[in-house]
Scaffold this active site. Structure first.
Site, PDB file in Angstrom:
ATOM      1  N   ASN A  24      44.055 -43.516 -26.837  1.00 11.60           N
ATOM      2  CA  ASN A  24      44.294 -43.475 -28.278  1.00 11.60           C
ATOM      3  C   ASN A  24      45.649 -44.042 -28.697  1.00 11.60           C
ATOM      4  O   ASN A  24      45.982 -44.041 -29.880  1.00 11.60           O
ATOM      5  CB  ASN A  24      44.089 -42.050 -28.805  1.00 11.60           C
ATOM      6  CG  ASN A  24      42.613 -41.672 -28.751  1.00 11.60           C
ATOM      7  OD1 ASN A  24      41.756 -42.535 -28.538  1.00 11.60           O
ATOM      8  ND2 ASN A  24      42.312 -40.411 -28.945  1.00 11.60           N
ATOM      9  N   ARG A  97      35.745 -47.205 -33.547  1.00 10.38           N
ATOM     10  CA  ARG A  97      36.331 -46.993 -34.881  1.00 10.38           C
ATOM     11  C   ARG A  97      37.621 -47.786 -35.047  1.00 10.38           C
ATOM     12  O   ARG A  97      38.220 -47.796 -36.116  1.00 10.38           O
ATOM     13  CB  ARG A  97      36.635 -45.502 -35.089  1.00 10.38           C
ATOM     14  CG  ARG A  97      35.406 -44.632 -35.076  1.00 10.38           C
ATOM     15  CD  ARG A  97      35.702 -43.235 -35.530  1.00 10.38           C
ATOM     16  NE  ARG A  97      36.037 -43.140 -36.932  1.00 10.38           N
ATOM     17  CZ  ARG A  97      35.167 -43.273 -37.929  1.00 10.38           C
ATOM     18  NH1 ARG A  97      33.909 -43.518 -37.673  1.00 10.38           N
ATOM     19  NH2 ARG A  97      35.562 -43.171 -39.182  1.00 10.38           N
ATOM     20  N   CYS A 121      32.317 -41.350 -32.235  1.00 13.16           N
ATOM     21  CA  CYS A 121      31.544 -40.169 -31.878  1.00 13.16           C
ATOM     22  C   CYS A 121      31.027 -39.448 -33.117  1.00 13.16           C
ATOM     23  O   CYS A 121      31.715 -39.386 -34.138  1.00 13.16           O
ATOM     24  CB  CYS A 121      32.423 -39.232 -31.056  1.00 13.16           C
ATOM     25  SG  CYS A 121      32.982 -39.979 -29.525  1.00 13.16           S
ATOM     26  N   VAL A 337      39.696 -29.436 -36.963  1.00 13.03           N
ATOM     27  CA  VAL A 337      39.913 -30.879 -37.192  1.00 13.03           C
ATOM     28  C   VAL A 337      38.619 -31.586 -37.579  1.00 13.03           C
ATOM     29  O   VAL A 337      38.587 -32.368 -38.533  1.00 13.03           O
ATOM     30  CB  VAL A 337      40.571 -31.541 -35.958  1.00 13.03           C
ATOM     31  CG1 VAL A 337      40.817 -33.024 -36.212  1.00 13.03           C
ATOM     32  CG2 VAL A 337      41.881 -30.835 -35.605  1.00 13.03           C
TER      33      VAL A 337
HETATM   34  C1  EPZ Z   1      41.741 -39.892 -33.681  1.00 14.82           C
HETATM   35  O1  EPZ Z   1      40.606 -40.049 -34.513  1.00 14.82           O
HETATM   36  C2  EPZ Z   1      41.241 -39.984 -32.268  1.00 14.82           C
HETATM   37  N1  EPZ Z   1      40.592 -41.277 -32.089  1.00 14.82           N
HETATM   38  C3  EPZ Z   1      40.264 -38.854 -31.990  1.00 14.82           C
HETATM   39  O2  EPZ Z   1      39.869 -38.928 -30.640  1.00 14.82           O
HETATM   40  C4  EPZ Z   1      40.964 -37.532 -32.230  1.00 14.82           C
HETATM   41  O3  EPZ Z   1      40.038 -36.495 -32.072  1.00 14.82           O
HETATM   42  C5  EPZ Z   1      41.549 -37.492 -33.644  1.00 14.82           C
HETATM   43  O4  EPZ Z   1      42.394 -38.641 -33.880  1.00 14.82           O
HETATM   44  C6  EPZ Z   1      42.367 -36.243 -33.896  1.00 14.82           C
HETATM   45  O5  EPZ Z   1      43.414 -36.148 -32.947  1.00 14.82           O
HETATM   46  C7  EPZ Z   1      41.340 -42.343 -31.844  1.00 14.82           C
HETATM   47  O6  EPZ Z   1      42.569 -42.287 -31.778  1.00 14.82           O
HETATM   48  C8  EPZ Z   1      40.609 -43.625 -31.626  1.00 14.82           C
HETATM   49  P1  EPZ Z   1      41.677 -38.365 -37.908  1.00 14.82           P
HETATM   50  P2  EPZ Z   1      40.778 -40.357 -36.080  1.00 14.82           P
HETATM   51  O7  EPZ Z   1      41.722 -39.457 -38.899  1.00 14.82           O
HETATM   52  O8  EPZ Z   1      42.036 -41.109 -36.274  1.00 14.82           O
HETATM   53  C9  EPZ Z   1      39.527 -36.515 -41.759  1.00 14.82           C
HETATM   54  C10 EPZ Z   1      38.383 -39.313 -28.866  1.00 14.82           C
HETATM   55  O9  EPZ Z   1      37.403 -38.738 -28.328  1.00 14.82           O
HETATM   56  N2  EPZ Z   1      39.735 -37.811 -42.444  1.00 14.82           N
HETATM   57  O10 EPZ Z   1      42.936 -37.709 -37.500  1.00 14.82           O
HETATM   58  O11 EPZ Z   1      39.503 -40.946 -36.532  1.00 14.82           O
HETATM   59  C11 EPZ Z   1      38.471 -36.625 -40.658  1.00 14.82           C
HETATM   60  O12 EPZ Z   1      37.167 -36.552 -41.170  1.00 14.82           O
HETATM   61  C12 EPZ Z   1      38.494 -39.330 -30.370  1.00 14.82           C
HETATM   62  O13 EPZ Z   1      39.254 -39.902 -28.215  1.00 14.82           O
HETATM   63  C13 EPZ Z   1      39.372 -37.915 -43.767  1.00 14.82           C
HETATM   64  O14 EPZ Z   1      38.900 -36.967 -44.409  1.00 14.82           O
HETATM   65  O15 EPZ Z   1      40.917 -38.868 -36.603  1.00 14.82           O
HETATM   66  C14 EPZ Z   1      38.830 -35.465 -39.758  1.00 14.82           C
HETATM   67  O16 EPZ Z   1      38.264 -34.278 -40.256  1.00 14.82           O
HETATM   68  C15 EPZ Z   1      37.436 -38.537 -31.048  1.00 14.82           C
HETATM   69  N3  EPZ Z   1      39.534 -39.133 -44.393  1.00 14.82           N
HETATM   70  C16 EPZ Z   1      40.349 -35.395 -39.885  1.00 14.82           C
HETATM   71  O17 EPZ Z   1      40.695 -36.141 -41.062  1.00 14.82           O
HETATM   72  C17 EPZ Z   1      40.039 -40.210 -43.738  1.00 14.82           C
HETATM   73  O18 EPZ Z   1      40.169 -41.295 -44.355  1.00 14.82           O
HETATM   74  C18 EPZ Z   1      41.113 -35.950 -38.712  1.00 14.82           C
HETATM   75  O19 EPZ Z   1      40.669 -37.272 -38.426  1.00 14.82           O
HETATM   76  C19 EPZ Z   1      40.414 -40.081 -42.390  1.00 14.82           C
HETATM   77  C20 EPZ Z   1      40.256 -38.860 -41.764  1.00 14.82           C
END
Ligand code: EPZ
Length: 441
Positions: A24, A97, A121, A337
């Site tokens: 990541n 993503r 995922c 999360v």
């Molecule tokens: C990153 O995902 C990681 N992926 C995820 O790992 C990880 O679980 C996550 O961060 C949290 O640490 C990568 O780095 C590629 P977020 P990301 O935006 O950036 C909401 C793995 O298995 N949200 O922090 O997509 C969202 O729905 C993966 O390695 C909005 O509402 O996660 C979630 O509930 C899985 N609107 C929360 O924020 C948005 O525009 C956190 O998502 C963006 C996010």
């Protein structure tokens, strides 16, 4: 090669594995190379599917990517960045993503970006509203089309003052990658400050960016007109390291994870110790790591909630739950999360685990998902005797937890869809064999 892994469980995993650069961080660092005008070099890059996807996307956009002189080293030459064909982008993007993060760099380099339909995922809605709102505020024009998103920046990108509703990792990265070369200053509040983000900031600084991380999750970025390349050794993959640690606990094993770093895993290590696992940190540069083992006797239950850094990572949750199914008593895990990250527990229950999922915010403070109907709290009653079962891997982390369950169970399980695990775990099959696991295709 067959996508089915035949796993005979019941033997403790013992030996050592090595983790390399964090998936990541590495994938985002690769995107950052687009922002530079000179060559970037990165070491310790794992051979995983997500890296291949980003490499393909960069090459489609004219970045020349070559292997360096050491194993895991890649060199990126962005001197001829160009527009790529929509069909080709769609084919290459696969289920990742990461493409959404190309917006800022491509808008700076080409004035236009095309972003395909995003994969990833299936663990919740995963909206990109924060990303799009920020990009619009920077001055991007976003048009949605059936094939994906078309973005343009007729007047370039300009610094913004922006507050995230939730400290999203991806949206924070999006804003960093857009702001470093935008005109003027960007102030981002409620930013995510995961170690992978701080490492991204470190390499952007090497490229010439000016980024201040203030207290209270405020990040201030002073845009600069041009950036150079970077030479960087990424932080190790703390999700993979914790996955092997949980595997050691669940199988009553003993695994030395070379490359694992204590500083990024403090919260995990505290929980690991409270449950009754033991670990030993070796700080030797280059060869060090953390040894994790089950000392014998009963494991203890725990109550925890997942959270943004420095909380307990959501990606540590699934493998740990398998270990908790072996603890003596009731454990509670509140997932704050992602709203749908307990789907995998149904398969564990078919194997004999006793896990119930609830809509309430159990054992912790109320979260965004309370009273919304999402089963986002789990109660795990242990110890449960696990038995073999046919499994189909639903997503990356859940998939790894299914594998661990099959290894902890008595009998032979057939695990379908194991290719998904290659997205984030390098050589997992060879590593398992090296730890004494009885697995075959
Ligand atoms: C990153 O995902 C990681 N992926 C995820 O790992 C990880 O679980 C996550 O961060 C949290 O640490 C990568 O780095 C590629 P977020 P990301 O935006 O950036 C909401 C793995 O298995 N949200 O922090 O997509 C969202 O729905 C993966 O390695 C909005 O509402 O996660 C979630 O509930 C899985 N609107 C929360 O924020 C948005 O525009 C956190 O998502 C963006 C996010």
């Amino acid at each position: 090669m067959s996508d089915v892994l035949v796993v005979t469980g019941g033997a403790p995993l013992q030996g050592e594995v090595k983790v390399r650069g964090a998936k990541n961080l590495v994938s985002k660092a690769m995107v950052a190379t687009l922002l530079g005008e000179t060559t970037s070099r990165m070491f310790d890059i794992p051979r995983i599917r997500d890296v291949e996807v980003v490499r393909g996307l960069l090459e489609l956009h004219g970045v020349k990517v070559t292997n360096g002189t050491t194993d895991g080293e890649l060199v990126f030459d962005p001197s001829n960045v160009e527009r790529a064909g929509i069909d080709e982008i769609n084919v290459h993007a696969g289920s990742s993503r990461i493409p959404i993060l190309l917006c800022g760099p491509l808008l700076h380099r080409l004035g236009h970006a095309f972003i395909p339909e995003l994969g990833g995922c299936n663990i919740g809605g995963r909206p990109i509203d924060f990303h799009l709102e920020a990009l619009r505020r920077f001055g991007a024009v976003v048009e949605k089309a059936p094939e994906g998103l078309h973005l343009s920046a007729p007047d370039g990108l300009h610094g913004i003052k922006f507050a995230l509703d939730y400290p999203s990792v991806g949206a924070t990265e999006q804003i960093l990658l857009a702001a470093v070369r935008a005109k003027g200053v960007t102030e981002l509040s409620n930013a995510a400050v995961e170690p992978e983000i701080l490492d991204l900031i470190a390499l952007l600084q090497k490229m010439g960016a000016i980024i201040k991380v203030h207290t209270n999750r405020v990040i201030e970025i002073e845009g600069v007109p041009r950036l150079g390349g970077f030479t960087h050794r990424p932080i190790p993959d703390r999700i993979e390291a914790a996955s092997w640690a949980s595997a050691a606990l669940a199988t009553k094993g003993d695994i030395l994870v070379r490359g694992a770093r204590q500083a990024d895993m403090m919260t995990y290590l505290n929980v690991f110790r409270s449950i009754g696992g033991e670990f030993e940190v070796d700080d030797a540069p280059g060869t060090g790591g953390i040894r994790f083992w089950h000392p014998g006797g009963d494991l203890r239950p725990v109550a925890l909630e997942t959270d943004v850094h420095p909380g307990f990572m959501t990606d540590w949750q699934q493998p740990l739950v398998v270990a908790l199914s072996q603890a003596n008593g009731l454990s509670v895990v509140h997932e704050t999360v992602y709203e749908k990250r307990f789907g995998y527990t149904a398969a564990l229950n078919q194997m004999g685990a006793n896990i119930q999922v609830f809509q309430d915010c159990l054992g912790g403070t109320p979260c965004r998902f309370g009273r919304m109907g999402f089963r986002h709290s789990a109660v795990i009653a242990g110890p449960a005797k696990l038995h073999a079962h046919d499994l189909t891997i639903p997503d990356l982390r859940a998939g790894f937890s299914h594998l661990i369950a099959a290894l902890a169970a008595e009998g032979t399980s057939r695990v379908h869809g194991v290719e998904l695990i290659n997205r984030g775990y390098e050589d997992f099959e060879a590593k398992l064999t090296g730890l004494g696991a009885r697995v075959s295709r």
